[in-house]
Write an enzyme that holds these catalytic residues in place. Structure first.
Site, PDB file in Angstrom:
ATOM      1  N   CYS A  75       0.871  -1.180   0.000  1.00  0.00           N
ATOM      2  CA  CYS A  75       0.000   0.000   0.000  1.00  0.00           C
ATOM      3  C   CYS A  75       0.908   1.229   0.000  1.00  0.00           C
ATOM      4  O   CYS A  75       1.756   1.376   0.900  1.00  0.00           O
ATOM      5  CB  CYS A  75      -0.856  -0.026   1.265  1.00  0.00           C
ATOM      6  SG  CYS A  75      -1.829   1.468   1.520  1.00  0.00           S
ATOM      7  N   CYS A 189      -0.930   3.842  -6.368  1.00  0.00           N
ATOM      8  CA  CYS A 189      -1.870   3.204  -5.443  1.00  0.00           C
ATOM      9  C   CYS A 189      -1.989   1.771  -5.943  1.00  0.00           C
ATOM     10  O   CYS A 189      -2.185   1.552  -7.151  1.00  0.00           O
ATOM     11  CB  CYS A 189      -3.225   3.888  -5.483  1.00  0.00           C
ATOM     12  SG  CYS A 189      -4.494   2.974  -4.566  1.00  0.00           S
TER      13      CYS A 189
HETATM   14  N1  DGL Z   1      -4.037   0.581  -1.899  1.00  0.00           N
HETATM   15  C1  DGL Z   1      -3.723   1.734  -1.170  1.00  0.00           C
HETATM   16  C2  DGL Z   1      -2.499   2.444  -1.727  1.00  0.00           C
HETATM   17  O1  DGL Z   1      -1.675   1.860  -2.376  1.00  0.00           O
HETATM   18  C3  DGL Z   1      -4.746   2.682  -0.629  1.00  0.00           C
HETATM   19  C4  DGL Z   1      -6.188   2.618  -0.950  1.00  0.00           C
HETATM   20  C5  DGL Z   1      -7.027   3.321   0.118  1.00  0.00           C
HETATM   21  O2  DGL Z   1      -7.288   2.648   1.128  1.00  0.00           O
HETATM   22  O3  DGL Z   1      -7.365   4.494  -0.033  1.00  0.00           O
HETATM   23  O4  DGL Z   1      -2.313   3.615  -1.499  1.00  0.00           O
END
Ligand code: DGL
Length: 265
Positions: A75, A189
């Site tokens: 993430c 993301c």
């Molecule tokens: N998948 C996450 C990232 O790479 C964040 C998504 C979220 O929870 O807003 O930032």
């Protein structure tokens, strides 16, 4: 001696599967635990203080419960805010996911690149630093999109977004001054590579999308080089911090990623 300790992947939702997939392909014998902090989702609209407090505490609990040999924070939001806190708190190798600005700058011909992440990620000093180090001669445009995160979650449950919806979400980036010159977008993301087909369709194939998944897989392979694995492959496990009708709908998609056991924390 066989070592059954898993590699643990962590994200707010299903986005980290885009990091798990290339790692699983490179290390097919590795036991995998995938954790989605569905109780804390979404991270991208939270404050730095909330993420910095929540992520290390949760990973501490998860490390005790699953005894991983390595943790991947799959993430960008959690990594750009909390990676140092997690490393300080845990005595396990931690691999983070940070925006792939370096390969994007290397690939750009127009020298205008986009960083598409969450609102929390794109405002981080970590991103300023990556842009200054690796893309100093590029215009680096940024945009945070909670809509695309939602679309990726829904897509994995079988509800794919239309190309028009994707295009509307991208307009916050491509509609900026110099936005029409962007030739490479960093999927900053981990949710967004799950929409790869739609992103390419929405941009007519004119923009190249890059993400950190393949590089992270190589890093994991390097860090686990020489380690033992179970004699027989173990089923992957998906863990949710809160379950709902939505998480139940994800079971077929999770199985496609090799995650056949589902549990809640
Ligand atoms: N998948 C996450 C990232 O790479 C964040 C998504 C979220 O929870 O807003 O930032």
């Amino acid at each position: 001696m066989a070592d059954r300790r898993p590699i643990l992947f962590f994200d707010s939702g299903v986005g980290g599967l885009s990091v798990l997939a290339p790692a699983a392909a490179l290390l097919p014998q590795a036991p995998l635990v995938y954790v989605a902090d569905s109780a804390g989702f979404p991270y991208g609209t939270r404050s730095e203080a909330e993420i910095a407090a929540r992520v290390p505490a949760l990973l501490g609990r998860l490390a005790e419960r699953y005894d991983p040999r390595l943790i991947v924070i799959a993430c960008n939001t959690a990594s750009t805010i909390a990676l140092q806190h997690v490393r300080a708190a845990l005595d396990i190798p931690i691999v983070g996911t940070v925006p792939a600005i370096k390969p994007a700058a290397e690939a750009s011909r127009t020298r205008v690149i986009g960083v598409l992440g969450t609102a929390a990620t794109v405002r981080q000093p970590y991103v300023d630093d990556l842009a200054a180090r690796f893309a100093a001669d590029c215009v680096v445009l940024r945009h945070g999109s909670a809509e695309l995160v939602e679309m990726a979650e829904a897509a994995l449950g079988g509800d794919r977004p239309s190309v028009e919806e994707i295009r509307a979400a991208l307009a916050g980036l491509t509609g900026q001054d110099r936005g029409e010159d962007i030739d490479v977008i960093v999927n900053a993301c981990t949710h967004f590579p799950l929409l790869a087909d739609e992103l390419v369709a929405a941009t007519g194939g004119r923009i190249h999308f890059v993400d950190g998944g393949p590089g992270i897989a190589r890093r994991i392979a390097h860090l686990t080089q020489g380690q033992q694995w179970p004699d027989q492959p173990l089923p992957g496990r998906a863990v949710f911090t809160a379950t709902s009708a939505r998480t139940e709908r994800l079971a077929p998609a999770l199985a496609r990623f090799g995650l056949r056991e589902i549990e809640s924390l």
